[in-house]
Design a protein around this motif. Structure first.
Motif, mmCIF file in Angstrom:
data_model
loop_
_atom_site.group_PDB
_atom_site.id
_atom_site.type_symbol
_atom_site.label_atom_id
_atom_site.label_comp_id
_atom_site.label_asym_id
_atom_site.label_seq_id
_atom_site.Cartn_x
_atom_site.Cartn_y
_atom_site.Cartn_z
ATOM 1 N N ASP A 101 0.888 -1.166 0.000
ATOM 2 C CA ASP A 101 0.000 0.000 0.000
ATOM 3 C C ASP A 101 0.930 1.221 0.000
ATOM 4 O O ASP A 101 1.302 1.739 1.047
ATOM 5 C CB ASP A 101 -0.911 0.001 1.220
ATOM 6 C CG ASP A 101 -2.011 1.066 1.134
ATOM 7 O OD1 ASP A 101 -1.949 1.925 0.228
ATOM 8 O OD2 ASP A 101 -2.926 1.044 1.982
ATOM 9 N N LEU A 102 1.309 1.652 -1.184
ATOM 10 C CA LEU A 102 2.354 2.655 -1.333
ATOM 11 C C LEU A 102 1.920 3.736 -2.315
ATOM 12 O O LEU A 102 1.410 3.444 -3.400
ATOM 13 C CB LEU A 102 3.643 1.998 -1.862
ATOM 14 C CG LEU A 102 4.833 2.927 -2.117
ATOM 15 C CD1 LEU A 102 5.417 3.412 -0.798
ATOM 16 C CD2 LEU A 102 5.898 2.209 -2.948
ATOM 17 N N THR A 103 2.136 4.979 -1.926
ATOM 18 C CA THR A 103 1.892 6.120 -2.806
ATOM 19 C C THR A 103 3.229 6.765 -3.144
ATOM 20 O O THR A 103 4.023 7.075 -2.246
ATOM 21 C CB THR A 103 0.966 7.148 -2.147
ATOM 22 O OG1 THR A 103 -0.288 6.532 -1.848
ATOM 23 C CG2 THR A 103 0.722 8.320 -3.086
ATOM 24 N N VAL A 104 3.464 6.953 -4.440
ATOM 25 C CA VAL A 104 4.728 7.522 -4.921
ATOM 26 C C VAL A 104 4.433 8.786 -5.710
ATOM 27 O O VAL A 104 3.599 8.781 -6.626
ATOM 28 C CB VAL A 104 5.485 6.517 -5.820
ATOM 29 C CG1 VAL A 104 6.787 7.134 -6.328
ATOM 30 C CG2 VAL A 104 5.774 5.226 -5.060
ATOM 31 N N GLY A 105 5.107 9.880 -5.369
ATOM 32 C CA GLY A 105 4.914 11.141 -6.067
ATOM 33 C C GLY A 105 5.689 11.201 -7.367
ATOM 34 O O GLY A 105 6.795 10.650 -7.480
ATOM 35 N N LEU A 106 5.099 11.854 -8.362
ATOM 36 C CA LEU A 106 5.744 12.027 -9.663
ATOM 37 C C LEU A 106 5.858 13.508 -9.988
ATOM 38 O O LEU A 106 5.084 14.332 -9.499
ATOM 39 C CB LEU A 106 4.933 11.332 -10.762
ATOM 40 C CG LEU A 106 4.692 9.829 -10.624
ATOM 41 C CD1 LEU A 106 3.861 9.330 -11.798
ATOM 42 C CD2 LEU A 106 6.008 9.065 -10.548
ATOM 43 N N ASN A 107 6.813 13.833 -10.827
ATOM 44 C CA ASN A 107 6.997 15.190 -11.311
ATOM 45 C C ASN A 107 6.495 15.253 -12.754
ATOM 46 O O ASN A 107 7.029 14.550 -13.616
ATOM 47 C CB ASN A 107 8.482 15.562 -11.249
ATOM 48 C CG ASN A 107 8.752 17.009 -11.604
ATOM 49 O OD1 ASN A 107 7.973 17.642 -12.317
ATOM 50 N ND2 ASN A 107 9.869 17.537 -11.127
ATOM 51 N N PRO A 108 5.478 16.052 -13.060
ATOM 52 C CA PRO A 108 4.949 16.112 -14.425
ATOM 53 C C PRO A 108 5.982 16.525 -15.474
ATOM 54 O O PRO A 108 5.782 16.289 -16.668
ATOM 55 C CB PRO A 108 3.832 17.169 -14.320
ATOM 56 C CG PRO A 108 3.440 17.181 -12.884
ATOM 57 C CD PRO A 108 4.710 16.917 -12.135
ATOM 58 N N LYS A 139 9.454 11.591 -7.865
ATOM 59 C CA LYS A 139 9.891 12.817 -7.211
ATOM 60 C C LYS A 139 10.475 12.488 -5.847
ATOM 61 O O LYS A 139 9.811 11.884 -5.005
ATOM 62 C CB LYS A 139 8.716 13.786 -7.068
ATOM 63 C CG LYS A 139 9.137 15.187 -6.686
ATOM 64 C CD LYS A 139 7.980 16.159 -6.836
ATOM 65 C CE LYS A 139 8.418 17.597 -6.566
ATOM 66 N NZ LYS A 139 7.300 18.552 -6.736
ATOM 67 N N ARG A 140 11.713 12.865 -5.655
ATOM 68 C CA ARG A 140 12.390 12.596 -4.385
ATOM 69 C C ARG A 140 11.610 13.212 -3.214
ATOM 70 O O ARG A 140 11.127 14.347 -3.300
ATOM 71 C CB ARG A 140 13.800 13.167 -4.419
ATOM 72 C CG ARG A 140 14.594 12.953 -3.126
ATOM 73 C CD ARG A 140 15.928 13.675 -3.219
ATOM 74 N NE ARG A 140 16.557 13.800 -1.931
ATOM 75 C CZ ARG A 140 17.527 13.008 -1.469
ATOM 76 N NH1 ARG A 140 17.978 12.034 -2.236
ATOM 77 N NH2 ARG A 140 18.058 13.206 -0.280
ATOM 78 N N GLY A 141 11.465 12.441 -2.160
ATOM 79 C CA GLY A 141 10.796 12.943 -0.961
ATOM 80 C C GLY A 141 9.303 12.705 -0.934
ATOM 81 O O GLY A 141 8.641 13.092 0.025
#
Length: 293
Positions: A101-108, A139-141
């Motif tokens: 159950d993981l959410t990972v941020g992306l940079n457009p 996206k780091r962080g």
């Protein structure tokens, strides 16, 4: 291992950066007796090598009409990456019955890529054979939750098995493995960036490599079996303004830096991935381990 990695990186990375996008290159596998016997220990050396050749040629789409097969495969991968880029995703939410159950941020501003690439002179080439992935650098962080491995990670000849990693604010804050947990902790602690994600890669569970049922003990093959993540170094050239901002600018924009880049497999038959777009819409990317588009 950390000291060796740091010293090698100082020499190799500048050379790789100067070579990037200038030359055609390709990583592919050729069986050796020791590798073949690791996969097929009960067979004679001759039979083991033959079996490994068959597995490599099959998963590398070399049987039948290989040129046509690769053209079609590259076309399909390109269409998938183009679709994902058109969505302008800002995060991916991974969920599976195994506990992931993981959410990972992306940079457009960081693109998805797949299949072949072009040199600065415009020559098309496939850097990896085989390849099944559509990938980007997150996206780091911006990674929160827990993710469970679905295949062993072969690291420096040793298997790290049945492990999980917990992330908070992008950073791996906890991990556990049934086998070689200390090695996993060493890997995550290799340098400051080793505990952050450098890659998210989408691979259908029905991939040719997964269908073989083999663990190749080699990331070129094993990472292309199912969806995977990578700890460590991200791909700076995926930033859409990379030609202007360079490597340092891409790192400042949120692409992770590290002396390592280690892929680990998380794909499963029930894996779902839901993306969130820049305007807040949710889009199903994966359903039951397969692309939903």
């Amino acid at each position: 291992m950390g000291e060796v990695g740091k010293r090698r990186s100082k020499v190799i990375r500048p050379l790789r950066n100067r070579m990037a996008d200038i030359y055609q290159w390709c990583i592919a596998g050729v069986p050796g007796v020791r590798w073949a016997k690791k996969l097929f220990p009960d067979d004679t050396e001759k039979i083991a090598v033959r079996k490994l050749w068959e597995a490599i040629l099959d998963t590398s789409r070399v049987t039948g009409t290989p040129t046509a097969a690769w053209r079609e495969h590259n076309k399909e991968l390109a269409l998938r990456s183009e679709h994902l880029n058109d969505l302008h995703l800002v995060k991916l939410h991974y969920k599976s019955k195994n506990g992931t159950d993981l959410t990972v941020g992306l940079n457009p501003d960081v693109l998805f890529a797949a299949g072949g690439e072009k040199t600065t002179a415009g020559r098309y080439f496939n850097p990896n054979i085989p390849t099944e992935e559509v990938f980007t650098s997150p996206k780091r962080g911006e990674a929160d939750g827990v993710v469970y491995s679905t295949k062993p990670l072969c690291y420096n000849g040793s298997l790290i098995e049945n492990f999980r990693i917990t992330f908070k604010d992008g950073h791996a804050v906890d991990c556990h493995a049934e086998k070689n947990e200390e090695l996993l902790k060493e890997l995550i602690g290799m340098d400051e960036g080793a505990s952050y994600l450098g890659e998210v890669a989408l691979v259908p569970y029905s991939s040719p490599i997964q269908k073989t049922g083999l663990l190749f003990y080699n990331s070129l093959y094993d990472e292309n079996a199912v969806c995977h993540l990578a700890l460590g170094l991200g791909f700076t050239n995926l930033h859409k303004d990379y030609a202007k901002i360079g490597e340092d600018g891409a790192h400042k924009a949120g692409i992770n830096d590290s002396i390592i880049h280690e892929d680990f497999m998380i794909g499963s038959p029930d894996l779902s991935i839901v993306g969130t777009t820049a305007d807040g819409k949710e889009v199903t990317i994966f359903k039951d381990g397969e692309f939903a588009f």
